[in-house]
Design an enzyme around this catalytic site. Structure first.
Site, short mmCIF file in Angstrom:
data_model
loop_
_atom_site.label_atom_id
_atom_site.label_comp_id
_atom_site.label_asym_id
_atom_site.label_seq_id
_atom_site.Cartn_x
_atom_site.Cartn_y
_atom_site.Cartn_z
N GLN A 99 0.66 -1.89 -0.05
CA GLN A 99 -0.09 0.09 -0.46
C GLN A 99 1.25 1.38 -0.04
OE1 GLN A 99 -3.67 -0.33 2.80
NE2 GLN A 99 -1.39 -2.28 3.31
N ASN A 100 2.34 0.81 0.37
CA ASN A 100 3.42 2.26 0.12
C ASN A 100 3.68 2.45 -0.87
OD1 ASN A 100 3.30 1.41 3.03
ND2 ASN A 100 5.21 0.50 3.21
N HIS A 117 -1.06 1.41 -3.92
CA HIS A 117 -1.55 3.04 -4.02
C HIS A 117 -0.75 3.69 -5.12
CE1 HIS A 117 -3.85 2.01 -0.02
NE2 HIS A 117 -4.32 0.75 -1.38
N CYS A 149 -2.34 19.61 -22.60
CA CYS A 149 -4.03 20.20 -22.36
C CYS A 149 -3.39 20.95 -21.11
CB CYS A 149 -4.65 18.87 -21.84
SG CYS A 149 -4.43 18.21 -20.20
N THR A 187 -0.03 -2.84 8.60
CA THR A 187 -0.28 -1.93 8.32
C THR A 187 -2.04 -1.91 9.47
OG1 THR A 187 -2.63 -1.80 6.79
CG2 THR A 187 -1.36 -3.64 6.51
N SER A 188 -2.52 -0.97 9.32
CA SER A 188 -4.07 -0.99 10.64
C SER A 188 -5.17 -1.56 9.83
CB SER A 188 -4.54 0.45 10.62
OG SER A 188 -4.56 1.04 9.03
N ASN A 212 3.46 -6.73 14.10
CA ASN A 212 2.66 -5.39 13.84
C ASN A 212 2.71 -5.17 15.59
OD1 ASN A 212 1.15 -3.12 14.34
ND2 ASN A 212 0.14 -3.56 13.01
C1 BV8 Z 1 -11.17 2.38 -3.80
C2 BV8 Z 1 -1.88 6.90 -1.90
C3 BV8 Z 1 -13.37 2.40 -5.56
C4 BV8 Z 1 -1.96 7.75 -1.62
C5 BV8 Z 1 -3.15 5.79 0.08
C6 BV8 Z 1 -14.57 -0.81 1.04
C7 BV8 Z 1 -14.47 -1.01 -0.65
C8 BV8 Z 1 -13.11 -0.09 -1.31
C9 BV8 Z 1 -13.32 0.92 -1.12
C10 BV8 Z 1 -13.32 1.36 0.32
C11 BV8 Z 1 -14.93 0.79 1.01
N1 BV8 Z 1 -14.55 1.03 2.85
C12 BV8 Z 1 -14.82 2.58 2.25
C13 BV8 Z 1 -13.71 2.79 0.99
C14 BV8 Z 1 -12.60 3.94 1.21
C15 BV8 Z 1 -11.61 3.99 1.08
C16 BV8 Z 1 -11.62 3.61 2.18
O1 BV8 Z 1 -10.73 2.72 2.05
N2 BV8 Z 1 -11.41 4.37 3.60
C17 BV8 Z 1 -11.35 4.15 4.62
C18 BV8 Z 1 -10.22 4.72 5.57
C19 BV8 Z 1 -12.35 3.22 5.18
N3 BV8 Z 1 -11.07 3.41 -0.03
C20 BV8 Z 1 -11.27 4.31 -0.97
O2 BV8 Z 1 -11.22 4.97 -1.28
C21 BV8 Z 1 -10.01 3.44 -1.82
N4 BV8 Z 1 -9.98 3.67 -3.75
O3 BV8 Z 1 -11.95 1.82 -3.50
O4 BV8 Z 1 -12.37 2.82 -4.70
C22 BV8 Z 1 -14.49 3.61 -4.35
C23 BV8 Z 1 -14.26 4.38 -5.41
C24 BV8 Z 1 -15.71 5.61 -4.54
C25 BV8 Z 1 -16.46 4.55 -3.18
C26 BV8 Z 1 -16.44 3.74 -3.27
C27 BV8 Z 1 -15.54 2.53 -3.35
C28 BV8 Z 1 -8.18 4.10 -1.84
C29 BV8 Z 1 -8.07 3.51 -1.19
C30 BV8 Z 1 -6.09 4.10 -1.41
C31 BV8 Z 1 -5.69 5.49 -0.90
N5 BV8 Z 1 -4.97 6.05 -0.69
N6 BV8 Z 1 -2.28 5.99 -0.51
C32 BV8 Z 1 -0.56 8.56 0.01
O5 BV8 Z 1 -0.06 7.99 0.14
O6 BV8 Z 1 -0.38 9.88 -0.24
S1 BV8 Z 1 -4.02 5.23 1.49
C33 BV8 Z 1 -2.91 5.44 2.67
O7 BV8 Z 1 -3.04 4.04 3.80
C34 BV8 Z 1 -1.71 4.52 2.51
O8 BV8 Z 1 -1.64 4.11 1.36
C35 BV8 Z 1 -1.02 4.22 3.70
O9 BV8 Z 1 -0.21 2.43 3.29
C36 BV8 Z 1 -2.73 3.14 3.66
C37 BV8 Z 1 -2.79 2.32 4.64
O10 BV8 Z 1 -2.22 3.31 5.80
P1 BV8 Z 1 -1.31 2.35 6.65
O11 BV8 Z 1 -0.42 1.66 6.07
O12 BV8 Z 1 -2.36 0.63 7.26
O13 BV8 Z 1 -1.00 2.41 7.34
P2 BV8 Z 1 -1.70 3.47 9.29
O14 BV8 Z 1 -1.34 4.54 9.41
O15 BV8 Z 1 -3.01 3.08 8.97
O16 BV8 Z 1 -1.23 1.82 10.01
C38 BV8 Z 1 0.32 1.93 10.29
C39 BV8 Z 1 0.19 0.36 10.65
O17 BV8 Z 1 1.59 0.27 11.06
C40 BV8 Z 1 0.07 0.84 12.38
O18 BV8 Z 1 -0.69 -0.41 12.52
C41 BV8 Z 1 1.58 0.53 13.26
O19 BV8 Z 1 0.71 -0.13 14.17
C42 BV8 Z 1 1.58 -0.05 11.93
N7 BV8 Z 1 3.22 -0.08 12.74
C43 BV8 Z 1 4.02 0.73 12.83
N8 BV8 Z 1 5.62 0.75 12.48
C44 BV8 Z 1 5.37 -0.41 12.48
C45 BV8 Z 1 4.60 -1.10 12.72
N9 BV8 Z 1 4.25 -2.89 12.14
C46 BV8 Z 1 5.21 -2.81 12.32
N10 BV8 Z 1 6.08 -2.17 12.35
C47 BV8 Z 1 6.98 -0.85 12.94
N11 BV8 Z 1 7.95 -0.52 13.24
ZN ZN Z 2 -2.80 16.77 -19.91
#
Ligand code: BV8
Ligand code: ZN
Length: 243
Positions: A99-100, A117, A149, A187-188, A212
């Site tokens: 997802q990174n 992503h 464009c 990932t969360s 995690n």
């Molecule tokens: C989509 C790029 C169709 C940008 C990102 C059901 C089905 C489909 C879609 C949805 C659905 N329900 C809701 C949705 C909409 C939405 C969604 O999921 N919303 C969430 C908030 C509920 N999904 C979308 O919009 C996706 N599109 O499905 O299209 C559609 C369209 C419209 C409506 C419906 C469907 C697009 C999602 C992509 C978004 N883009 N990134 C950028 O980076 O700038 S997402 C972004 O969050 C990053 O990619 C990131 O990686 C990702 C997820 O977060 P995590 O990676 O899990 O990171 P987080 O900080 O949350 O957690 C870190 C974890 O690491 C923690 O648990 C922590 O404890 C742990 N940790 C910390 N340190 C360590 C560690 N673990 C191990 N070692 C360590 N050292």
């Molecule tokens: Zn263009």
């Protein structure tokens, strides 16, 4: 610590999947979406990494991405990235679904990386999708425009509300539903459709391992939870299996 069962099974596994999130890059100095990132913690990534966020305030979104690129310029893969790339050398079929957007897996020499992503390093036109290869210089006071464009230029990431690249999500689903071991690392499991992949793997009979330090939405589905940082756990796993 990993179970004996996993240490014994992994070297014989036909197909292994690593699903990674922002936590895997945390030890490379790239803050996760949940850790407050100083300057930016007053905005939610949901609002910045979204189409609305960009349409409403392209300057602010561009500043956020350039800020993240700055951090990424000095970031290196960590031991966790290298350990996954190493395991790929020894086993026949290992896919990294990330997802990174930081390309640190590729920088660590990993193959078969599926970017769900997109990536933060390249840009394209929002309107005609043409690749934009010129330097981005926000100090000029002008936002970058497409030469064909004159549409707005945007980073090549997938924003909330945008579909994931079809080939990427299809490949991810195809390999996840038929794998022996599925690791969900750093990932969360709150962002969809990526968060569905571990469940798909489980349904296909995979052994599900979570690495995690905290619990997540899929912890209760996991066969094994390793509450350690990925930068420690993965090199230890490599040692355990004697690779
Ligand atoms: C989509 C790029 C169709 C940008 C990102 C059901 C089905 C489909 C879609 C949805 C659905 N329900 C809701 C949705 C909409 C939405 C969604 O999921 N919303 C969430 C908030 C509920 N999904 C979308 O919009 C996706 N599109 O499905 O299209 C559609 C369209 C419209 C409506 C419906 C469907 C697009 C999602 C992509 C978004 N883009 N990134 C950028 O980076 O700038 S997402 C972004 O969050 C990053 O990619 C990131 O990686 C990702 C997820 O977060 P995590 O990676 O899990 O990171 P987080 O900080 O949350 O957690 C870190 C974890 O690491 C923690 O648990 C922590 O404890 C742990 N940790 C910390 N340190 C360590 C560690 N673990 C191990 N070692 C360590 N050292
Ligand atoms: Zn263009």
């Amino acid at each position: 610590m990993f179970s004996e069962y996993l240490v014994d099974f992994l070297p014989r596994a036909k197909r292994v999947i690593f699903l990674t999130g922002a936590g895997v890059s945390a030890e490379s100095g790239i803050s996760t979406f949940r850790d407050p990132d100083g300057l930016w913690n007053k905005f939610s990534p949901l609002e910045l990494a979204s189409i609305e966020g960009f349409v409403n305030n392209p300057e602010r979104v561009w500043q956020w991405y350039q800020h993240r690129r700055q951090i990424l310029n000095n970031a290196k893969p960590n031991a966790g990235h290298y350990a996954m790339a190493k395991i790929q050398e020894f086993l026949p079929d290992v896919h990294i679904i990330t997802q990174n957007v930081d390309r640190l897996h590729q920088a660590a020499g990993a193959k078969n990386v599926v970017e769900l992503h997109g990536n933060i390093l390249t840009n394209r036109c929002f309107k005609c999708a043409k690749a934009y290869t010129k330097e981005i210089d926000l100090d000029s006071g002008e936002l970058p425009k497409c030469e064909s464009c004159s549409g707005n230029i945007r980073p090549d990431v997938v924003w909330f509300g945008e579909m994931l690249p079809e080939k990427a999500i299809e490949k991810a689903q195809e390999v996840s539903e038929m794998c022996d071991i599925f690791f969900s690392i750093g990932t969360s499991s709150e962002v969809f459709p990526a968060a569905n992949l571990p469940l798909l793997a489980k349904k296909g009979g995979a052994y599900l391992v979570e690495i995690n330090p905290s619990t997540t939405q899929i912890s209760k589905e996991a066969d094994e939870c390793v509450r350690e940082l990925s930068g420690n756990a993965l090199p230890n796993l490599l040692k355990d299996i004697g690779f």
